[in-house]
Scaffold this motif. Structure first.
Motif, PDB file in Angstrom:
ATOM      1  N   THR A 195     -20.758  66.267  36.700  1.00  0.00           N
ATOM      2  CA  THR A 195     -22.024  66.246  35.960  1.00  0.00           C
ATOM      3  C   THR A 195     -22.766  64.931  36.155  1.00  0.00           C
ATOM      4  N   SER A 201     -25.938  63.434  38.512  1.00  0.00           N
ATOM      5  CA  SER A 201     -27.341  63.293  38.126  1.00  0.00           C
ATOM      6  C   SER A 201     -27.748  61.825  38.008  1.00  0.00           C
ATOM      7  N   ASP A 206     -27.892  68.800  33.998  1.00  0.00           N
ATOM      8  CA  ASP A 206     -28.474  67.486  34.282  1.00  0.00           C
ATOM      9  C   ASP A 206     -28.967  67.355  35.723  1.00  0.00           C
ATOM     10  N   SER A 266     -32.578  66.533  36.627  1.00  0.00           N
ATOM     11  CA  SER A 266     -33.179  65.199  36.530  1.00  0.00           C
ATOM     12  C   SER A 266     -33.305  64.512  37.888  1.00  0.00           C
TER      13      SER A 266
END
Length: 1002
Positions: free
Chosen positions: A123, A126, A148, A151
């Motif tokens: 994760t 990002s 995420d 982003s």
């Protein structure tokens, strides 16, 4: 530079060096030797694959692409804080992606495709806010895409294809304002396409194919004017296409939505305004109405696939008016309108399609009239499918001008007259189906030209005369022959025994006489034999006992006499037996298929007796002398057999008492590391093992395509035929090998099944991930199932495949805990995934080798049975030698030569002691290499000027020839008759890498 900054500079350099050494420590195998330079004697900025900045001498790029590396990725990679590019593509990295990569805030390019990474996407990736290209296709990732990821505002390309990812596309993807390419093909994504994706106004390429997406595509998606390529194929999407789609997407060159549930009409704007379209695939949907005539304005069009819809007006004269407009499409290669409602006459203009035109699917429509005699104008046509229409008249002679024709399907029409002699000129044909017409005269006699023919169907016509003997000179490839429902007479030629690869023979419902040829017993591949409805006499020959693979046997309604042969009890695969309405007599056997009353038919044979009670036949009565003779014979037999039976029983008892080192059962293999699945789950996944899902048949079973769970990608299910001798042993061997190996170029097993079916029979199956591009054999020697699109391997692809297979062999031979010999390496066992990476499969004949004191490997078994496939088997195996790694090298060499020449090692041209190895070696000696290579590798032209496109690489004829000769020399060296003359796999890899490096720099 002041003292403190200099100190920080030195300290930073040391951090990079230690991080690189930590990465090296996690790599367990380095066959290309790239890490040899990673030592203290050389500054780390000069290490191979490492690039540093000139100013700070900090690592900015780590390039380990295509080095055959095996291992995991060290978390210390997160300490290379100046990294901008990581390229690990085409290796065998495994385990999870270290989340420490998320610390690399300068990272711009992260390429990790074609490995074996597992686990979930980190994760914290990002946090790599400067990332512009992240591609990790073709791995084993699971889980969902982190929210995420939305982003990553600088991201231009995101490739997650060919994994096991699931869930929905995050709505946050709408924030990826710089995204130009999105590839999610072949995962397990589901749900609808989020509306937020329409915010990606820079998007050029999007592929969501082969998932489980459903619902309607957001209408505003079709307003992203930058889009050039859209592929939503093989999902469950629905709805209609907006009328203005072509106006809003003027830059499209690929629009592929086949295999969904789209409906409505084809928008005129799609074919009139999207003028750059090259590939338009709308097949397998529910489109209706006429095809816009404006489709002819697509001058770059190469593929137009409209098959299996509801298009056309069911007989109106203007149904196929659009075909005339296609004369303007000078690059058209494939037209598919199969399975629609097109009617009326076929426009004569169809014969004026482009010079590149190769595939024409017109079957299963309502076309009337005749086939144009000028059809011969399509000189490059490879496939002509017009079956199941209402065509009349004669078969035009012009078909004989189609020298490249491989598939000719004219069945299910109303053609009359004789087969024109010119059809005999189509020497490349492998599929010829003229069945279910009104053809007459003699069966074509010049079949000796059809040396590639595999399927011949002339059934349900009005042919007369005898069966020509020359028909049975097609011993090389013919697998299916049907002459049923004609008026043929005379005897069945004894030459039928030449067809040693024949799987189905149907000459039923004719007027054939004489005996059943004894030579039929030489057709060892026969599975179906239909001779019913003739005037055959004599007895059922004993030679048919050799047909161990026979499944369907029908000789009903003839004049056969004598007893029912006892050997029919021993044909274990026999599922259907019809002996009815003959003059058979004597006792009916009671074993094998004769235990199943519903599988046999004996009616109309009044002199039969005995058998199982359900047959309701009279009991058999024997004279006393006959009984005495039988008793005497039984005593003699027992006197001979009893001692042997006692010895056999003792051996069996000995074998079933497990000792240390003995071979474990399949159940024990399944308990050790391989997850199991039920029979019912596999039955549902393959739609009851339906023929429509059958994708291949091998020595020990069949392979079906299926979907295990609704939100998962396709699987391949290998179902073992346990009635086949050696099938259970093959299952155990494959389980044993696959649970112990892990390599990106080996076919990975997903799960196994060892159970019983709904009838109480043993059932065993292996489940693999479905390989989208089939086998190398499919590309080299396309069959009726694999020519849906024009495709062939270019030299660059062949080189990469050769390297992939060499990596796999090197791993099996030199890097497994116990060396493994594959024993059946061939083009059909080398599969190609979505990105054309090669994966070696089918370990049913594989053998483990035990190490000797000298370090060499010897076979764990004392069996001298020949292992492998004819043409690929090394000569020493035929002389009783044990299997060895050098045997695999021989098969590998033959495989290389097969790829380059396009010739099977069993081709009919190889006879009188000449084989593929010798033929190629002679061409190398005589400088005649370019005369024997596959013609698809080169094009005609000035050798000094013409370039040859190979996977976006261009070369002169001289450069291409140099590369071919280099690879061919390796193939000849590997397939040398003498073991000592063959190359080692490590040397093969080194030379292959050198060829690729030189070829890539041209």
């Amino acid at each position: 530079m002041n003292l403190s900054s200099a100190y920080a500079h030195v300290l930073g350099n040391e951090t990079d060096r230690l991080a690189l050494l930590a990465i090296k420590d996690k790599i367990t195998q380095d066959p290309s030797g790239i890490l040899y330079s990673w030592n203290k004697s050389i500054h780390f900025c000069n290490w191979e694959g490492v690039i540093c900045s000139q100013r700070h001498q900090r690592v900015i790029m780590l390039d380990l692409m295509s080095k055959g590396i095996i291992g995991s990725l060290s978390p210390y990679i997160g300490n290379l804080s100046f990294l901008r590019t990581i390229d690990l593509r085409n290796n065998s990295f495994h385990s999870q992606i270290p989340h420490e990569i998320g610390r690399l805030f300068r990272l711009q390019i992260l390429l990790m495709g074609n490995n074996s990474f597992s686990g979930q996407l980190p994760t914290n990736l990002s946090q790599c806010s400067n990332l512009i290209n992240f591609t990790i296709g073709h791995n084993n990732l699971v889980g969902e895409i982190p929210m995420d990821f939305g982003s990553l505002s600088k991201l231009i390309a995101l490739g997650l294809h060919d994994n096991n990812l699931t869930g929905r596309i995050p709505a946050s993807f709408g924030n990826l304002s710089s995204l130009e390419a999105l590839g999610l093909t072949s995962n397990k994504f589901y749900g609808s396409i989020p509306g937020s994706i329409t915010q990606l106004q820079s998007l050029l390429y999007i592929s969501l194919a082969d998932n489980m997406f459903s619902g309607m595509v957001p209408q505003s998606f079709y307003n992203i004017s930058s889009l050039q390529y859209i592929s939503f194929a093989k999902n469950q999407l629905e709805g209609s296409l907006p009328p203005e789609i072509g106006l809003n997407l003027p830059n499209l060159f690929g629009f592929l939505i086949g295999g969904n549930q789209f409906s409505g009409s084809i928008p005129i704007s799609l074919v009139s305004n999207a003028s750059k379209l090259q590939n338009l695939d709308l097949a397998y949907n529910s489109f209706t109405g006429n095809v816009p005539i404006e489709v002819g304005s697509l001058q770059d069009l190469q593929v137009l696939a409209l098959g299996t819809n509801g298009l056309g007006g069911g007989g109106k004269d203007d149904d196929m008016k659009f075909l005339t407009s296609l004369n303007n499409c000078s690059n058209l290669q494939l037209l598919d309108i199969y399975g629609n409602q097109f009617g009326g006459r076929l426009p004569i203009s169809v014969v004026n399609l482009s010079n590149t035109f190769g595939y024409l699917y017109l079957g299963n429509n309502q076309i009337v009239g005749s086939l144009p005699s000028e059809i011969g104008n399509l000189v490059n046509l490879m496939l002509l499918s017009v079956e199941m229409n209402f065509l009349t008249g004669i078969i035009p002679k012009g078909i004989g001008m189609l020298q490249n024709l491989q598939y000719l399907g004219l069945s299910g029409n109303r053609f009359s007259g004789q087969i024109p002699d010119s059809v005999g000129n189509n020497s490349q044909l492998y599929y010829l189906d003229l069945s279910d017409n009104k053809l007459e005269g003699n069966v074509l006699s010049n079949f000796e030209k059809y040396q590639s023919l595999q399927i011949l169907n002339l059934s349900h016509n009005h042919f007369t005369g005898t069966i020509p003997k020359k028909l049975f000179e097609l011993s090389g490839h013919l697998t299916t022959l049907s002459l049923a429902h004609n008026s043929l007479f005379g005897q069945i030629p004894s030459e039928v025994g030449n067809l040693q690869n024949l799987q189905s023979l149907d000459i039923s419902e004719n007027k054939l006489t004489g005996d059943i040829p004894v030579t039929l017993g030489d057709c060892l591949s026969l599975e179906s034999l239909y001779l019913q409805g003739n005037i055959l006499g004599g007895v059922i020959p004993s030679s048919l006992s050799h047909l161990k693979g026979l499944k369907n046997f029908d000789i009903s309604r003839n004049n056969l006499s004598g007893d029912i042969p006892k050997y029919l009890e021993n044909l274990l695969l026999l599922k259907s037996l019809n002996l009815s309405f003959n003059n058979l007599e004597g006792e009916v056997p009671t074993k094998g298929i004769f235990q199943n009353a519903s599988a046999i038919s004996l009616v109309g044979n009044s002199k039969l007796c005995g058998g199982m009670a359900k047959l309701e036949l009279e009991k058999c009565y024997f004279k006393k002398s006959e009984k005495h003779g039988m008793h005497l014979a039984l005593k003699v037999a027992l006197g001979v057999l009893l001692p042997s039976l006692v010895i056999a029983s003792l051996l069996l008892a000995f074998c079933f008492t497990r000792r240390p080192g003995t071979r474990p059962s399949s159940e024990e293999f399944l308990k050790d590391g391989l997850e199991r699945i039920s029979y019912n789950e596999l039955r549902k996944a393959t739609d009851g093992f339906s023929l429509s899902n059958l994708i291949g048949v091998g020595s020990y079973g069949s392979v079906y395509k299926g979907v295990l769970h609704q939100n998962e990608g396709p699987i391949a299910v290998k179902v073992l035929n346990l009635m086949e001798t050696g099938a259970s042993k093959s299952f155990i061997a494959e389980c044993e090998v696959l649970r112990k190996v892990r390599h990106r170029n080996l076919l990975k097993i997903l799960t196994v099944c060892s159970s019983v079916d709904f009838e109480g029979n043993d059932f065993k199956a292996l489940v693999f991930k479905f390989m989208h591009n089939g086998s190398v054999e499919d590309w080299l020697h396309p069959s009726s199932d694999s020519v849906l699109l024009p495709r062939y391997l270019n030299l660059w692809q062949m080189l990469n495949i050769a390297i992939d297979v060499a990596f796999a062999l090197d791993y099996l031979h030199n890097h497994c805990e116990i060396p493994i010999v594959h024993c059946d390496l061939k083009s059909s066992n080398i599969l190609l995934d979505h990105d054309m990476a090669a994966r070696v499969g089918d370990f049913g004949l594989a053998k483990f080798l035990r190490k000797t004191s000298s370090g060499s490997g010897t076979n764990e078994s004392n069996s001298f049975a020949v292992r492998g496939t004819i043409g690929y088997i090394p000569p020493e195996y035929g002389m009783g030698a044990q299997v060895s790694t050098q045997g695999d090298l021989y098969s590998y060499g033959i495989f290389l030569l097969e790829m380059l020449t396009g010739k099977r090692p069993t081709d009919m041209m190889f006879k009188d002691g000449v084989n593929l190895h010798q033929w190629t070696r002679l061409a190398l000696t005589d400088q005649g290499v370019m005369d024997i290579i596959d013609t698809r590798l080169v094009s005609e032209g000035d050798p000094n000027e013409t370039t040859y496109d190979s996977d976006m690489h261009k070369y002169t004829r001289e450069q291409l020839q140099e590369c071919i000769i280099s690879i061919m020399n390796i193939g000849v060296a590997c397939s040398a008759e003498s073991i000592v003359e063959r190359m080692e796999i490590k040397d093969v890899l080194a030379q292959m890498h050198a060829i690729k490096k030189k070829f890539a720099q041209i």
